[in-house]
Structure formats: C-alpha cells, structure tokens
Design a protein around this motif. Structure first.
Motif, PDB file in Angstrom:
ATOM      1  N   ALA A  91       0.808  -1.222   0.000  1.00 52.62           N
ATOM      2  CA  ALA A  91       0.000   0.000   0.000  1.00 52.62           C
ATOM      3  C   ALA A  91       0.841   1.272   0.000  1.00 52.62           C
ATOM      4  CB  ALA A  91      -0.931   0.010   1.211  1.00 52.62           C
ATOM      5  N   ASP A  92       2.159   1.124  -0.046  1.00 52.41           N
ATOM      6  CA  ASP A  92       3.048   2.282  -0.180  1.00 52.41           C
ATOM      7  C   ASP A  92       4.195   1.946  -1.119  1.00 52.41           C
ATOM      8  OD1 ASP A  92       4.065   4.836   0.149  1.00 52.41           O
ATOM      9  OD2 ASP A  92       5.140   4.347   1.996  1.00 52.41           O
ATOM     10  N   SER A  93       3.872   1.274  -2.210  1.00 55.55           N
ATOM     11  CA  SER A  93       4.861   0.876  -3.210  1.00 55.55           C
ATOM     12  C   SER A  93       4.745   1.764  -4.445  1.00 55.55           C
ATOM     13  CB  SER A  93       4.624  -0.581  -3.640  1.00 55.55           C
ATOM     14  OG  SER A  93       4.489  -1.436  -2.532  1.00 55.55           O
ATOM     15  N   PHE A  94       5.885   2.056  -5.068  1.00 53.06           N
ATOM     16  CA  PHE A  94       5.905   2.661  -6.404  1.00 53.06           C
ATOM     17  C   PHE A  94       5.018   3.901  -6.476  1.00 53.06           C
ATOM     18  CE2 PHE A  94       5.698  -2.144  -7.186  1.00 53.06           C
ATOM     19  CZ  PHE A  94       7.005  -2.334  -6.780  1.00 53.06           C
ATOM     20  N   ARG A  95       5.239   4.838  -5.560  1.00 58.23           N
ATOM     21  CA  ARG A  95       4.361   6.001  -5.425  1.00 58.23           C
ATOM     22  C   ARG A  95       4.209   6.798  -6.716  1.00 58.23           C
ATOM     23  NH1 ARG A  95       6.857   8.613   0.115  1.00 58.23           N
ATOM     24  NH2 ARG A  95       6.240   6.965   1.582  1.00 58.23           N
ATOM     25  N   SER A  96       5.219   6.755  -7.569  1.00 59.10           N
ATOM     26  CA  SER A  96       5.163   7.581  -8.782  1.00 59.10           C
ATOM     27  C   SER A  96       4.357   6.953  -9.902  1.00 59.10           C
ATOM     28  CB  SER A  96       6.587   7.862  -9.288  1.00 59.10           C
ATOM     29  OG  SER A  96       7.239   6.657  -9.653  1.00 59.10           O
ATOM     30  N   SER A  97       3.851   5.739  -9.697  1.00 60.17           N
ATOM     31  CA  SER A  97       3.121   5.036 -10.756  1.00 60.17           C
ATOM     32  C   SER A  97       1.628   5.080 -10.489  1.00 60.17           C
ATOM     33  CB  SER A  97       3.581   3.578 -10.853  1.00 60.17           C
ATOM     34  OG  SER A  97       2.744   2.869 -11.752  1.00 60.17           O
ATOM     35  N   SER A  98       0.907   5.912 -11.229  1.00 57.54           N
ATOM     36  CA  SER A  98      -0.545   5.964 -11.077  1.00 57.54           C
ATOM     37  C   SER A  98      -1.190   4.653 -11.508  1.00 57.54           C
ATOM     38  CB  SER A  98      -1.130   7.132 -11.875  1.00 57.54           C
ATOM     39  OG  SER A  98      -0.800   7.023 -13.244  1.00 57.54           O
ATOM     40  N   ASP A  99      -0.592   3.951 -12.458  1.00 58.29           N
ATOM     41  CA  ASP A  99      -1.147   2.670 -12.888  1.00 58.29           C
ATOM     42  C   ASP A  99      -1.080   1.641 -11.759  1.00 58.29           C
ATOM     43  OD1 ASP A  99      -1.824   3.569 -15.388  1.00 58.29           O
ATOM     44  OD2 ASP A  99      -0.029   2.779 -16.375  1.00 58.29           O
ATOM     45  N   TYR A 100       0.001   1.668 -10.981  1.00 55.22           N
ATOM     46  CA  TYR A 100       0.093   0.763  -9.843  1.00 55.22           C
ATOM     47  C   TYR A 100      -0.943   1.134  -8.780  1.00 55.22           C
ATOM     48  CZ  TYR A 100       1.573  -1.669  -5.692  1.00 55.22           C
ATOM     49  OH  TYR A 100       1.563  -2.446  -4.562  1.00 55.22           O
ATOM     50  N   LEU A 101      -1.061   2.425  -8.500  1.00 53.69           N
ATOM     51  CA  LEU A 101      -2.015   2.861  -7.478  1.00 53.69           C
ATOM     52  C   LEU A 101      -3.437   2.459  -7.856  1.00 53.69           C
ATOM     53  CD1 LEU A 101      -0.631   6.421  -6.655  1.00 53.69           C
ATOM     54  CD2 LEU A 101      -0.003   4.222  -5.668  1.00 53.69           C
ATOM     55  N   GLN A 102      -3.781   2.572  -9.133  1.00 50.03           N
ATOM     56  CA  GLN A 102      -5.110   2.167  -9.564  1.00 50.03           C
ATOM     57  C   GLN A 102      -5.309   0.665  -9.384  1.00 50.03           C
ATOM     58  OE1 GLN A 102      -6.007   2.002 -13.723  1.00 50.03           O
ATOM     59  NE2 GLN A 102      -8.157   2.545 -13.415  1.00 50.03           N
ATOM     60  N   LEU A 103      -4.274  -0.111  -9.648  1.00 46.65           N
ATOM     61  CA  LEU A 103      -4.381  -1.560  -9.508  1.00 46.65           C
ATOM     62  C   LEU A 103      -4.713  -1.963  -8.076  1.00 46.65           C
ATOM     63  CD1 LEU A 103      -3.889  -4.476 -10.644  1.00 46.65           C
ATOM     64  CD2 LEU A 103      -1.483  -4.171  -9.974  1.00 46.65           C
ATOM     65  N   VAL A 104      -4.012  -1.361  -7.118  1.00 47.08           N
ATOM     66  CA  VAL A 104      -4.151  -1.780  -5.722  1.00 47.08           C
ATOM     67  C   VAL A 104      -5.377  -1.145  -5.077  1.00 47.08           C
ATOM     68  CG1 VAL A 104      -3.024  -1.731  -3.459  1.00 47.08           C
ATOM     69  CG2 VAL A 104      -1.705  -2.269  -5.517  1.00 47.08           C
ATOM     70  N   GLY A 105      -5.714   0.089  -5.464  1.00 45.80           N
ATOM     71  CA  GLY A 105      -6.947   0.702  -4.996  1.00 45.80           C
ATOM     72  C   GLY A 105      -6.849   1.490  -3.711  1.00 45.80           C
ATOM     73  N   GLY A 106      -5.699   1.479  -3.059  1.00 37.60           N
ATOM     74  CA  GLY A 106      -5.508   2.256  -1.841  1.00 37.60           C
ATOM     75  C   GLY A 106      -4.049   2.606  -1.682  1.00 37.60           C
ATOM     76  N   GLN A 107      -3.787   3.809  -1.189  1.00 43.20           N
ATOM     77  CA  GLN A 107      -2.418   4.296  -1.074  1.00 43.20           C
ATOM     78  C   GLN A 107      -2.217   4.935   0.296  1.00 43.20           C
ATOM     79  OE1 GLN A 107       0.477   4.340  -2.727  1.00 43.20           O
ATOM     80  NE2 GLN A 107       1.409   5.764  -1.272  1.00 43.20           N
ATOM     81  N   PHE A 108      -1.173   4.519   0.985  1.00 50.62           N
ATOM     82  CA  PHE A 108      -0.785   5.140   2.244  1.00 50.62           C
ATOM     83  C   PHE A 108      -0.595   6.643   2.055  1.00 50.62           C
ATOM     84  CE2 PHE A 108       3.018   6.874   4.340  1.00 50.62           C
ATOM     85  CZ  PHE A 108       2.621   6.829   5.669  1.00 50.62           C
ATOM     86  N   ALA A 109      -1.167   7.417   2.977  1.00 45.49           N
ATOM     87  CA  ALA A 109      -0.962   8.865   2.976  1.00 45.49           C
ATOM     88  C   ALA A 109      -0.137   9.307   4.173  1.00 45.49           C
ATOM     89  CB  ALA A 109      -2.303   9.602   2.963  1.00 45.49           C
ATOM     90  N   THR A 110      -0.469   8.787   5.357  1.00 45.98           N
ATOM     91  CA  THR A 110       0.254   9.163   6.570  1.00 45.98           C
ATOM     92  C   THR A 110      -0.107   8.185   7.679  1.00 45.98           C
ATOM     93  OG1 THR A 110       0.788  11.021   8.042  1.00 45.98           O
ATOM     94  CG2 THR A 110      -1.531  10.707   7.490  1.00 45.98           C
ATOM     95  N   HIS A 111       0.629   8.269   8.770  1.00 45.93           N
ATOM     96  CA  HIS A 111       0.239   7.608  10.016  1.00 45.93           C
ATOM     97  C   HIS A 111       0.383   8.649  11.118  1.00 45.93           C
ATOM     98  CE1 HIS A 111       4.528   7.142   9.625  1.00 45.93           C
ATOM     99  NE2 HIS A 111       4.427   6.026   8.941  1.00 45.93           N
ATOM    100  N   PRO A 112      -0.739   9.141  11.633  1.00 46.70           N
ATOM    101  CA  PRO A 112      -0.705  10.195  12.633  1.00 46.70           C
ATOM    102  C   PRO A 112       0.175   9.827  13.832  1.00 46.70           C
ATOM    103  CG  PRO A 112      -2.928   9.907  11.822  1.00 46.70           C
ATOM    104  CD  PRO A 112      -2.121   8.787  11.254  1.00 46.70           C
TER     105      PRO A 112
END
Length: 230
Positions: A91-112
């Motif tokens: 969920a925090d892999s290959f941040r620069s790839s929008s195609d990867y982010l679309q595949l997985v469906g969720g992306q880490f943003a932060t951990h408070p």
C-alpha cells in the motif's frame, strides 16, 4: 496440484521485507505452493513467468518499478494471478506510478503521530493504540470468519482509496487538538479487490515483525494469501 508463488521483496529496510516475508513463506509451502523469491520488481515484466505465477506476495515499500514492470503486473493480475501483501509493502509501493495505485486501490498517505510532547524522533512516535473494526461485509467473508474487532499498538495507516475495493475492516483516526482535521476519519484496514480475473488482498497492519505475528493479523494475512491466489 502444485501452485506457484512469487515473493517480491525489497525497498525500504524499515519494514524488514526479508524477515517479514520469511514469516509467511513456510505457510505457503505447507499449503502446496512452489515458492520463488526475487528482490527486484522488474520480474513483473517477464510475461511467461508471470503467466505461470498463481500468487504474488509483494513486500516492497516505496522504491520504484519500471513502466514495463507495472504493466506486466497489471496484465498478470487481470489474467488471474493473485496479488497480496501488507502495510507499506503493497500500500506504499511505487508512489510515482498511477497505474500501480489504480491496480491496488488504496495508497498510504500518513500515520498520525503521538502528542508533540511525546515524540522522540523515531518510529515509535507513530505507534498508537487503535481498533481494527470488521465491517458487515468482513464478518461474512472467509478471510475474517470467526474474528472480531481487535486492538493493536502500531502505525495506524491513513489510506486514500476508491470505491472498487471491498473493505473487510476499517480503523478510525480520532480528532486530536494537535492534528489539523476536524472530524474522525475512517480508513480501510483490510480490503480485497477484483481486477479482471485476478484477486488482490491488502492488510494495512504489518509494520513490524511483532504485528505480523499477532494472532489476528497472522490469521487475516494467511487467509488473504490463499484467497487471492489463482
């Protein structure tokens, strides 16, 4: 019939990709998988190898993957190869790839983090007690069968996500006077996704080896691996 599992691990060392995946490789072998290990996501560009792979267990935090590798992974999952992982390894892999982010469906943003007066400048600044709450969908799903809400003290992922994921469990980020948001934020903690003929499984708990050995987390990940596999 033997199935094939490809473990792809690397990226940021703070998530211990080698030791973390080593916890689950014996489980895969016990369940009839022939397991191979790679330390470079470029293996995804090998179409023949990916077509023969029934499950990808990925643990690659941040890092980068080539366009060819991401396309190869997307094509393989769409054709039936399963993709599974936990925490930043998926969920925090290959941040620069929008195609990867679309595949997985969720992306880490932060951990408070903790209160500013309690931070020390290390990873424990983000170790907060929180509850993983099963959704109604989760309670009826084979991955979560027999489990109930449970608590952890570890990184609580805030995830940006879309509506194509099927959320099996959530976690809620509370409002704190030292944080800038104004209402509680619910994030997916465990989800699945169907992509073409393939299945994807993600658990956001999994920051450290002790979390991966928690009875609830271990059960969810083991079942998720089997669920995602072709």
């Amino acid at each position: 019939m033997t199935r094939t599992a490809l473990v792809v691990r690397g990226g940021w060392d703070g998530h211990h990709p080698r030791e973390a995946t080593d916890l689950y490789i014996p489980f895969l072998r016990e369940n009839g998988f022939d397991v191979t290990i790679e330390d470079d996501p470029q293996v995804y560009a090998d179409a023949d190898r990916m077509a023969a792979t029934d499950l990808v267990l990925q643990s690659v935090t941040m890092s980068q993957a080539s366009n060819e590798a991401v396309k190869g992974l997307r094509d393989a999952v769409a054709a039936g190869t399963g993709l599974a992982g936990w925490h930043g390894g998926i969920a925090d892999s290959f941040r620069s790839s929008s195609d990867y982010l679309q595949l997985v469906g969720g992306q880490f943003a932060t951990h408070p983090s903790k209160h500013p007066d309690e931070v020390h400048g290390d990873q424990s600044d983000n170790y907060l007690p929180y509850t993983v709450e099963l959704t109604d969908l989760g309670r009826g799903h084979e991955i979560m069968a027999g489990l109930d809400d449970f608590t952890l003290t570890t990184e609580q992922y805030w995830v940006l996500h879309d509506d194509l994921i099927d959320v099996l469990a959530t976690t809620t980020h509370p409002v704190q006077p030292y944080h800038p948001w104004h209402r509680p934020i619910v994030s997916p903690a465990v989800w699945t996704r169907e992509w073409g003929a393939g299945r994807i499984f993600v658990s956001t708990p999994g920051h450290s080896l002790d979390v991966l050995q928690d009875d609830n987390v271990r059960t969810i990940i083991q079942r998720g691996l089997l669920w995602a596999a072709r």
